[in-house]
Design a protein around this motif. Structure first.
Motif, PDB file in Angstrom:
ATOM      1  N   THR A  54      39.201  54.128  28.428  1.00 10.70           N
ATOM      2  CA  THR A  54      37.933  54.157  27.686  1.00 10.70           C
ATOM      3  C   THR A  54      37.937  53.019  26.683  1.00 10.70           C
ATOM      4  OG1 THR A  54      37.757  56.554  27.927  1.00 10.70           O
ATOM      5  CG2 THR A  54      36.454  55.529  26.195  1.00 10.70           C
ATOM      6  N   LEU A  55      36.893  52.208  26.714  1.00 10.68           N
ATOM      7  CA  LEU A  55      36.767  51.066  25.808  1.00 10.68           C
ATOM      8  C   LEU A  55      35.724  51.387  24.749  1.00 10.68           C
ATOM      9  CD1 LEU A  55      36.687  48.251  28.522  1.00 10.68           C
ATOM     10  CD2 LEU A  55      38.643  48.979  27.161  1.00 10.68           C
ATOM     11  N   ASP A  56      36.149  51.414  23.501  1.00 15.51           N
ATOM     12  CA  ASP A  56      35.217  51.640  22.404  1.00 15.51           C
ATOM     13  C   ASP A  56      34.352  50.405  22.195  1.00 15.51           C
ATOM     14  OD1 ASP A  56      36.127  54.178  21.905  1.00 15.51           O
ATOM     15  OD2 ASP A  56      37.686  53.504  20.517  1.00 15.51           O
ATOM     16  N   GLY A  57      33.134  50.638  21.798  1.00 14.01           N
ATOM     17  CA  GLY A  57      32.247  49.530  21.462  1.00 14.01           C
ATOM     18  C   GLY A  57      31.431  49.019  22.624  1.00 14.01           C
ATOM     19  N   VAL A  58      31.622  49.559  23.852  1.00 16.81           N
ATOM     20  CA  VAL A  58      30.826  49.108  24.995  1.00 16.81           C
ATOM     21  C   VAL A  58      29.425  49.697  24.882  1.00 16.81           C
ATOM     22  CG1 VAL A  58      30.532  49.264  27.488  1.00 16.81           C
ATOM     23  CG2 VAL A  58      32.784  48.803  26.530  1.00 16.81           C
ATOM     24  N   LYS A  59      28.432  48.809  24.864  1.00 13.42           N
ATOM     25  CA  LYS A  59      27.050  49.233  24.734  1.00 13.42           C
ATOM     26  C   LYS A  59      26.236  48.893  25.977  1.00 13.42           C
ATOM     27  CE  LYS A  59      23.295  49.020  21.324  1.00 13.42           C
ATOM     28  NZ  LYS A  59      22.849  48.398  20.048  1.00 13.42           N
ATOM     29  N   PHE A  60      26.729  47.940  26.771  1.00 18.75           N
ATOM     30  CA  PHE A  60      26.000  47.487  27.954  1.00 18.75           C
ATOM     31  C   PHE A  60      26.932  47.527  29.169  1.00 18.75           C
ATOM     32  CE2 PHE A  60      24.691  45.020  24.196  1.00 18.75           C
ATOM     33  CZ  PHE A  60      23.392  45.503  24.042  1.00 18.75           C
ATOM     34  N   VAL A  61      26.484  48.166  30.247  1.00 19.70           N
ATOM     35  CA  VAL A  61      27.234  48.247  31.494  1.00 19.70           C
ATOM     36  C   VAL A  61      26.430  47.582  32.599  1.00 19.70           C
ATOM     37  CG1 VAL A  61      28.045  49.817  33.304  1.00 19.70           C
ATOM     38  CG2 VAL A  61      28.594  50.286  30.930  1.00 19.70           C
ATOM     39  N   ILE A  62      27.102  46.745  33.394  1.00 21.18           N
ATOM     40  CA  ILE A  62      26.496  46.105  34.563  1.00 21.18           C
ATOM     41  C   ILE A  62      27.284  46.571  35.784  1.00 21.18           C
ATOM     42  CG2 ILE A  62      25.954  43.912  35.686  1.00 21.18           C
ATOM     43  CD1 ILE A  62      25.933  42.679  32.837  1.00 21.18           C
ATOM     44  N   ASP A  63      26.612  47.291  36.685  1.00 24.16           N
ATOM     45  CA  ASP A  63      27.275  47.925  37.824  1.00 24.16           C
ATOM     46  C   ASP A  63      26.828  47.261  39.118  1.00 24.16           C
ATOM     47  OD1 ASP A  63      28.540  49.562  39.586  1.00 24.16           O
ATOM     48  OD2 ASP A  63      27.346  51.350  39.155  1.00 24.16           O
ATOM     49  N   ALA A  64      27.791  46.647  39.835  1.00 23.43           N
ATOM     50  CA  ALA A  64      27.472  46.022  41.127  1.00 23.43           C
ATOM     51  C   ALA A  64      27.291  47.056  42.229  1.00 23.43           C
ATOM     52  CB  ALA A  64      28.572  45.041  41.518  1.00 23.43           C
ATOM     53  N   GLY A  65      27.765  48.279  42.016  1.00 21.69           N
ATOM     54  CA  GLY A  65      27.535  49.346  42.991  1.00 21.69           C
ATOM     55  C   GLY A  65      28.514  49.392  44.143  1.00 21.69           C
ATOM     56  N   PHE A  66      29.653  48.689  44.031  1.00 18.91           N
ATOM     57  CA  PHE A  66      30.642  48.679  45.110  1.00 18.91           C
ATOM     58  C   PHE A  66      32.020  49.028  44.553  1.00 18.91           C
ATOM     59  CE2 PHE A  66      27.336  45.888  46.769  1.00 18.91           C
ATOM     60  CZ  PHE A  66      27.222  46.334  48.072  1.00 18.91           C
ATOM     61  N   SER A  67      32.911  49.454  45.450  1.00 20.12           N
ATOM     62  CA  SER A  67      34.306  49.701  45.086  1.00 20.12           C
ATOM     63  C   SER A  67      35.162  49.514  46.328  1.00 20.12           C
ATOM     64  CB  SER A  67      34.499  51.110  44.509  1.00 20.12           C
ATOM     65  OG  SER A  67      34.165  52.084  45.485  1.00 20.12           O
ATOM     66  N   LYS A  68      36.450  49.232  46.116  1.00 17.96           N
ATOM     67  CA  LYS A  68      37.383  49.071  47.223  1.00 17.96           C
ATOM     68  C   LYS A  68      38.130  50.378  47.449  1.00 17.96           C
ATOM     69  CE  LYS A  68      38.442  44.149  47.627  1.00 17.96           C
ATOM     70  NZ  LYS A  68      39.472  43.104  47.482  1.00 17.96           N
ATOM     71  N   LEU A  69      38.211  50.779  48.719  1.00 12.72           N
ATOM     72  CA  LEU A  69      38.932  51.989  49.089  1.00 12.72           C
ATOM     73  C   LEU A  69      39.949  51.664  50.172  1.00 12.72           C
ATOM     74  CD1 LEU A  69      36.073  54.664  49.326  1.00 12.72           C
ATOM     75  CD2 LEU A  69      37.705  54.337  47.459  1.00 12.72           C
ATOM     76  N   LYS A  70      41.079  52.352  50.118  1.00 11.57           N
ATOM     77  CA  LYS A  70      42.115  52.202  51.129  1.00 11.57           C
ATOM     78  C   LYS A  70      41.899  53.261  52.199  1.00 11.57           C
ATOM     79  CE  LYS A  70      47.004  50.919  51.056  1.00 11.57           C
ATOM     80  NZ  LYS A  70      48.247  50.968  50.245  1.00 11.57           N
ATOM     81  N   VAL A  71      41.701  52.812  53.441  1.00 14.41           N
ATOM     82  CA  VAL A  71      41.410  53.716  54.551  1.00 14.41           C
ATOM     83  C   VAL A  71      42.493  53.552  55.605  1.00 14.41           C
ATOM     84  CG1 VAL A  71      39.717  54.388  56.283  1.00 14.41           C
ATOM     85  CG2 VAL A  71      38.940  53.525  54.082  1.00 14.41           C
ATOM     86  N   PHE A  72      43.066  54.666  56.047  1.00 16.17           N
ATOM     87  CA  PHE A  72      44.165  54.650  57.019  1.00 16.17           C
ATOM     88  C   PHE A  72      43.615  54.835  58.427  1.00 16.17           C
ATOM     89  CE2 PHE A  72      47.543  57.019  59.352  1.00 16.17           C
ATOM     90  CZ  PHE A  72      48.486  55.998  59.380  1.00 16.17           C
ATOM     91  N   ASN A  73      44.046  53.956  59.331  1.00 11.98           N
ATOM     92  CA  ASN A  73      43.685  54.067  60.744  1.00 11.98           C
ATOM     93  C   ASN A  73      44.886  54.642  61.491  1.00 11.98           C
ATOM     94  OD1 ASN A  73      43.043  53.741  63.434  1.00 11.98           O
ATOM     95  ND2 ASN A  73      42.167  51.703  63.185  1.00 11.98           N
ATOM     96  N   PRO A  74      44.816  55.903  61.932  1.00 10.77           N
ATOM     97  CA  PRO A  74      46.009  56.529  62.531  1.00 10.77           C
ATOM     98  C   PRO A  74      46.368  55.962  63.901  1.00 10.77           C
ATOM     99  CG  PRO A  74      44.116  58.009  62.671  1.00 10.77           C
ATOM    100  CD  PRO A  74      43.683  56.834  61.844  1.00 10.77           C
TER     101      PRO A  74
END
Length: 542
Positions: free
Chosen positions: A137-157
């Motif tokens: 948690t970062l104190d003092g953050v007043k503005f957030v810019i969200d690109a809407g993506f994230s990286k996930l690790k997916v296993f292919n069995p």
């Protein structure tokens, strides 16, 4: 990335910067009275994207004459967009903006900078992965810019490969990100996607990790606890994993000798379950202790249980690469990690020595803690960790200890064996035929000659299918340690080791290896393997 940088600059220029240190003040009324202020938090997917966004933001600031992201103001006679010089010296430069990246591979001292308050008259812009959603948690953050993506690790069995892929974040995740804005006062979140995409395209919640990961450790634990009478399919998971993942995990445990053909836990399997490790790493400890190199194997396993210790800052990439090459053991990335740890220990576990050689001291200290815990567990299991003795002499009178360690690695990862396809670091998995490549940072990549056979810790797909932590092995080790999968083909139709020379000369085996006719599957072994796989798939379906 470019849209995030432009939006951050728009926010920075459109909102006044607090004249006092608002992020360090704990009085919300004082912050409101001061007016303005507030730091910026940008959510991106990974290290490359974060560094590119930071560079773009710093370049735009430099053109506007507001510094380069270090908090130092530029003069009024700097460049202004399009390469034109400023002719009006009365144009006010934008206030300083401190650009601070944060991601998992960043050293701890640089990560800690995001918690320092911005100097008066300036603003922080933190560019982060989804680590900033809940982990900090970062104190003092007043503005957030969200690109809407994230990286996930997916296993292919089917091919036993982890893929690190970019996915749209879930609605729960983007709501959590929006909550980072204005925790101590009013805040604003800008999302770089449409409301229709939020409503119609995003999943309500992220896919649970148990449904997209390798379950070998979980299955071994449940088997050792006797859950559901040993029938994993009867266990009541909160989020049931796919049947393919369970079947692949049962199959890999059988290949390691932790399960018998009926799916029951073996003696080695019970020992492996006592270690809080992935089954191949536990198998490495058991095999290495039997070969008289258990102490070295403890170090290798501890180094594989923590993030990579090497640090490669973008502005000193050549220096860090040269420092990394000094630790390379040409035959193995596993032995390279062992060499790094032994050198760090021989220099008194010094933080200054680590920084000088571009190593993360915090990671090495964590590896030391993990090693001490594993040492206690090994002693409880009464594993011999030193050289095996017979009378007053060692059982292994000749032979290098590091070669024995490579043999133990081959025994633990023979199901991850790959054969050279070209001399450019391209390989194919010996069992599945899946493509694999040496990573440019691997010690084997710059050997000058490509090893015929390697085993690897895991296969991760990013821009290519890269082998993480590879080790060159001898083909006869694969035939000895993995007889269910590999055997040595007979030369000239005779028995193995037959011919004019007699015996099993090493030169004959190596020559056969270079000809690509060493590793093949026995008909009996294939039949046993197919029978065991069918039994495990039937159990998984039940």
């Amino acid at each position: 990335m470019d849209a995030a940088a432009k939006q951050a600059l728009t926010v920075h220029l459109g909102n006044p910067v607090s004249s006092s240190n608002s992020s360090s003040s704990s009085d919300p009324k004082k912050k409101e009275k001061d007016g303005g202020g507030g730091d910026i938090l940008i959510f991106l997917t990974g290290q490359e994207e974060i560094e590119a966004c930071c560079f773009s933001l710093a370049e735009k600031l430099r053109i506007l004459g507001g510094g380069d992201g270090t908090g130092e103001e530029k003069g009024g006679d700097g460049e202004k967009g399009g390469g034109k010089e400023k002719s009006d010296k009365n144009v006010t430069a934008p206030p300083p903006l401190l650009i601070l990246p944060i991601y998992s591979q960043l050293p701890a001292d640089l990560q800690a900078k995001v918690f320092d308050p911005a100097p008066p008259g300036s603003r922080k812009c933190v560019v982060a992965t989804n680590i900033a959603e809940t982990s900090l948690t970062l104190d003092g953050v007043k503005f957030v810019i969200d690109a809407g993506f994230s990286k996930l690790k997916v296993f292919n069995p089917r091919v036993g490969m982890d893929a690190l892929q970019v996915f749209p974040a879930s609605r729960a995740a983007v709501d959590q990100r929006a909550g980072r804005a204005g925790r101590t006062g009013p805040g604003t979140c800008w999302r770089l996607f449409t409301e229709a995409a939020y409503r119609d395209e995003l999943l309500p919640a992220s896919v649970p990790e148990i449904q997209r990961t390798n379950l070998s450790n979980v299955v071994l634990l449940l088997k050792s606890l006797g859950v559901a009478g040993g029938d994993i399919s009867k266990f009541d998971f909160m989020d049931p994993p796919p049947a393919d993942n369970v079947a692949a995990s049962l199959y890999s445990l059988w290949a390691l000798g932790a399960l018998d053909n009926a799916g029951r836990l073996t003696k080695d399997g019970r020992k492996m379950a006592e270690f809080p490790l992935d089954p191949p790493l536990a198998k490495l400890l058991l095999t290495a202790s039997a070969l008289g190199c258990g102490d070295e194997a403890l170090t290798v396993v501890a180094m594989l249980s923590v993030p990579p210790p090497f640090f490669r800052p973008p502005d000193r990439a050549d220096e860090s690469d040269a420092a990394r090459e000094k630790f390379f053991v040409a035959e193995s990335d596993h032995l390279t990690y062992l060499h790094v740890y032994e050198q760090w220990q021989s220099h008194g576990c010094s933080a200054e020595w680590s920084a000088k050689h571009y190593l993360q001291h915090k990671v090495l200290r964590k590896a030391k803690e993990v090693r001490s815990q594993l040492l206690d567990l090994a002693k409880q299991q009464k594993l011999p960790l030193g050289d095996l003795k017979k009378g007053n002499s060692s059982i292994y009178d000749t032979g290098d200890k590091w070669d024995r360690l490579r043999k133990a690695i081959a025994a633990s990862y023979h199901h991850h064996a790959a054969k050279a396809k070209t001399t450019a670091g391209e390989y194919t998995n010996c069992r599945t035929g899946a493509p694999a490549h040496l990573h440019p940072t691997s010690a084997l990549y710059g050997m000058g000659s490509t090893p015929d056979y390697v085993v690897y810790h895991e296969l991760v797909a990013t821009s290519k299918e890269f082998m993480q932590c590879a080790t060159a092995v001898e083909p006869e080790w694969l035939a000895e340690m993995g007889p269910a999968f590999f055997s040595i083909k007979e030369e000239g139709g005779g028995a193995v080791g037959g011919g004019a020379s007699g015996g099993i000369p090493g030169s004959s085996l190596l020559a056969s290896a270079s000809g690509g006719v060493v590793v093949g599957s026995r008909l009996e072994a294939r039949a046993r393997e197919r029978e065991a796989r069918l039994e495990m798939e039937a159990e998984a379906r039940r």
